[in-house]
Design a protein around this motif. Structure first.
Motif, short mmCIF file in Angstrom:
data_model
loop_
_atom_site.label_atom_id
_atom_site.label_comp_id
_atom_site.label_asym_id
_atom_site.label_seq_id
_atom_site.Cartn_x
_atom_site.Cartn_y
_atom_site.Cartn_z
N LYS A 55 0.81 -1.28 -0.14
CA LYS A 55 0.00 -0.11 -0.12
C LYS A 55 0.77 1.26 -0.11
O LYS A 55 0.21 2.40 -0.65
CB LYS A 55 -0.82 0.17 0.95
CG LYS A 55 -2.30 -0.82 1.09
CD LYS A 55 -3.07 -0.74 2.21
CE LYS A 55 -4.37 -1.61 1.84
NZ LYS A 55 -5.45 -1.44 3.20
N GLU B 34 -3.31 -1.13 7.99
CA GLU B 34 -3.73 0.48 8.19
C GLU B 34 -3.74 0.74 9.73
O GLU B 34 -4.22 1.85 10.01
CB GLU B 34 -4.96 0.81 7.62
CG GLU B 34 -4.91 0.69 6.04
CD GLU B 34 -6.10 1.24 5.29
OE1 GLU B 34 -6.79 2.37 5.64
OE2 GLU B 34 -6.82 0.59 4.46
N PHE C 151 -8.95 -2.78 5.58
CA PHE C 151 -8.29 -1.99 6.13
C PHE C 151 -6.83 -2.43 6.45
O PHE C 151 -6.23 -2.16 7.62
CB PHE C 151 -8.72 -1.62 7.67
CG PHE C 151 -10.13 -0.92 7.44
CD1 PHE C 151 -10.27 0.47 6.56
CD2 PHE C 151 -11.24 -1.38 8.23
CE1 PHE C 151 -11.40 0.82 6.33
CE2 PHE C 151 -12.45 -0.73 7.83
CZ PHE C 151 -12.46 0.47 7.20
N TYR D 97 -1.94 9.70 5.33
CA TYR D 97 -2.49 8.19 5.87
C TYR D 97 -4.04 8.69 6.73
O TYR D 97 -4.09 9.29 7.66
CB TYR D 97 -1.67 7.91 7.08
CG TYR D 97 -0.47 7.21 6.64
CD1 TYR D 97 -0.22 6.17 6.20
CD2 TYR D 97 0.86 8.43 6.34
CE1 TYR D 97 1.15 5.72 5.71
CE2 TYR D 97 2.18 7.66 5.94
CZ TYR D 97 2.10 6.40 5.48
OH TYR D 97 3.34 5.80 4.92
#
Length: 512
Positions: A353, A454, A451, A373
């Motif tokens: 990512k 993350e 997610f 972010y």
């Protein structure tokens, strides 16, 4: 006794300009005499939020700790502080905790300075309060991390200048910390505007979205649903939507135009003193990769099972993971990633990512990028609503909201492989819409994939106590295999050992 050693003796505030996020203190200032206008309040607020982009917070220490404690990222390193996080043998002396704990309180101290200083600014509430509300949001943001990580923590809501007071603080019960977080977010929601020029500046939508997440964490399902539904129903007013291309969310070159982030930490081309930049891409990047002037450091690496159990037709897998790289000029699949010859190189797909589109500012290994972010984005609000709806017995709403996220995942889009070759992925039939009865497990699994990497998965594991039955994510059947040192005590981290030594009123969490 040297007062500078005490964390809570936070007399001054490093004033920082957040417009270009250059962390250059122009003075250590007490509230008295500095706060004369709303510009001064905004400066203090910006200083508070800037602490979050430091290497000691989201730039590396906290973000990587959250990855390692999840069930999706293993360790390729022998650094003790990282081993402890990954294997659940964490000590109070852990070198990651000792960095992000004080940095979090520095952000809180700056927010407190802004709130206290605003009282000295003699302008109408309609002018002053929308700026001060950013400080309330910032304080809630930091405490929400602390209470989820440590449980009871010292709650400080005003500048402290007294040595005795600073060294005699005790832990505030987490229920009270949560009540204060909610109060701060409610204030922020009341006074913040619907939208801001940057998603790095808190908005009304950000306050409401965090309220939904806080209530979800507290298992207040109705309030979680109501707050999430309020954001969803007003998505147009708040200028929110799912981005049509999942890759855009991790592309520093286009993220500013996306409507999906609700609150983000913006690394806005910063390479400032005190490591105020991010290192997530190199920490999770492929060792020896030719990209980004040297590739990654091969520290936080998903296990092969994370990749093989993820449906190949789900475009999010292609965005989230790198399964090909150019190493020393040779394009190789993940089964040959160890040709770099480094002891920690792994023949597994890596986190993809953050290394693909770090922006023009990226330094060697994709440090000091231009990434934004997302701390919370619209997809999470939809899944908060879905999870709360399941708990409330509203299956129709749960189906609606979870399927919106799955439908976006089917849209496809363009992304790069590790060899920096861009491919276009056509719309797919995967993941198909769910039908029938949605379960909590369905929503948690959707959150895991949506997610991935993350910094969210660990918080889901902790709030749902997923280390034990029925999820058993740290058993032999888990994505990382057995974690024999994991126990229920590990849902909380230990308080820093040096803080306990300096303040006898602080107690340690059970099991440490």
């Amino acid at each position: 006794m040297k007062t500078y050693k005490y964390l809570f003796l936070l007399i001054g505030l490093s004033i920082i300009s957040c417009s270009d996020l250059e962390e250059e203190p122009v003075g250590l200032l007490a509230p008295d005499g500095f706060f004369k206008n709303t510009t001064n309040i905004q400066t203090a607020v910006d200083g508070s939020l800037t602490h979050a982009i430091n290497e000691k917070f989201w730039g590396r220490k906290l973000s990587i700790a959250l990855m390692l404690r999840s069930d999706m990222v293993s360790l390729a390193s022998n650094e003790t502080r990282r081993v402890e996080m990954n294997e659940f043998t964490t000590l109070g002396s852990n070198g990651m905790i000792s960095e992000f704990w004080p940095k979090t309180y520095e952000g809180i101290a700056a927010a407190n300075q802004a709130i206290a200083g605003a009282e000295d600014v003699d302008v109408a509430d309609e002018i002053k309060n929308p700026i001060t509300a950013q400080a309330y949001f910032s304080r809630a943001f930091y405490y929400f991390h602390l209470v989820r990580l440590f449980g009871d923590v010292p709650y400080i809501d005003a500048p402290i200048t007294d040595v005795d007071a600073a060294t005699s603080l005790s832990r505030t019960p987490k229920a009270e910390v949560y009540a204060n977080i909610i109060a701060d977010l409610e204030y922020a929601k009341t006074w913040l505007p619907n939208t801001q020029a940057s998603r790095a500046t808190p908005s009304k939508a950000a306050a409401s979205s965090y309220l939904a997440l806080v209530y979800l964490t507290m298992e207040n399902w109705q309030k979680a649903y109501d707050e999430a539904k309020e954001v969803i129903d007003n998505a147009g007013t708040y200028d929110l939507a799912l981005d049509s291309n999942f890759q855009n969310l991790f592309n520093a070159e286009v993220i500013d135009g996306s409507k999906e982030p609700i609150f983000a930490l913006d690394y806005n081309n910063v390479e400032a003193p005190d490591n105020a930049y991010d290192q997530i891409a190199p920490m999770a990047g492929i060792r020896g990769d030719d990209r980004n002037l040297g590739g990654g450091w091969s520290v936080a690496v998903p296990t092969l099972e994370v990749y093989t159990t993820w449906d190949a037709g789900d475009y999010r897998r292609a965005v989230s993971m790198d399964d090909e790289a150019s190493i020393n000029g040779t394009i190789v699949p993940y089964t040959q990633f160890d040709i770099s010859g480094h002891q920690f190189a792994k023949n597994n797909p890596y986190v993809g990512k953050y290394a693909r589109y770090p922006g023009a500012f990226a330094r060697a290994n994709a440090r000091a990028t231009s990434h934004n972010y997302s701390m919370i984005r619209y997809a999470e609000v939809l899944l908060i609503a879905a999870e709360a709806a399941v708990e409330l017995g509203d299956n129709a709403s749960a189906l609606t909201y979870i399927n919106k996220v799955r439908e976006r995942a089917r849209m496809g889009g363009a992304t790069k492989t590790g060899a920096d070759t861009e491919y276009t992925f056509a719309p797919s039939a995967t993941p198909a819409d769910l039908t029938g009865t949605v379960t909590v497990a369905d929503v948690l699994e959707e959150r895991r994939l949506e997610f991935a990497f993350e910094g969210i998965r660990w918080y889901d594991i902790a709030r749902r106590k997923m280390g034990g039955a029925p999820y058993n994510v740290f058993d032999a059947s888990g994505l990382e295999g057995a974690k024999p040192d994991f126990s229920a005590d590990d849902y909380l981290l230990p308080l820093p050992e040096d803080e306990l030594e300096r303040n006898p009123n602080l107690t340690q969490n059970p099991g440490y």
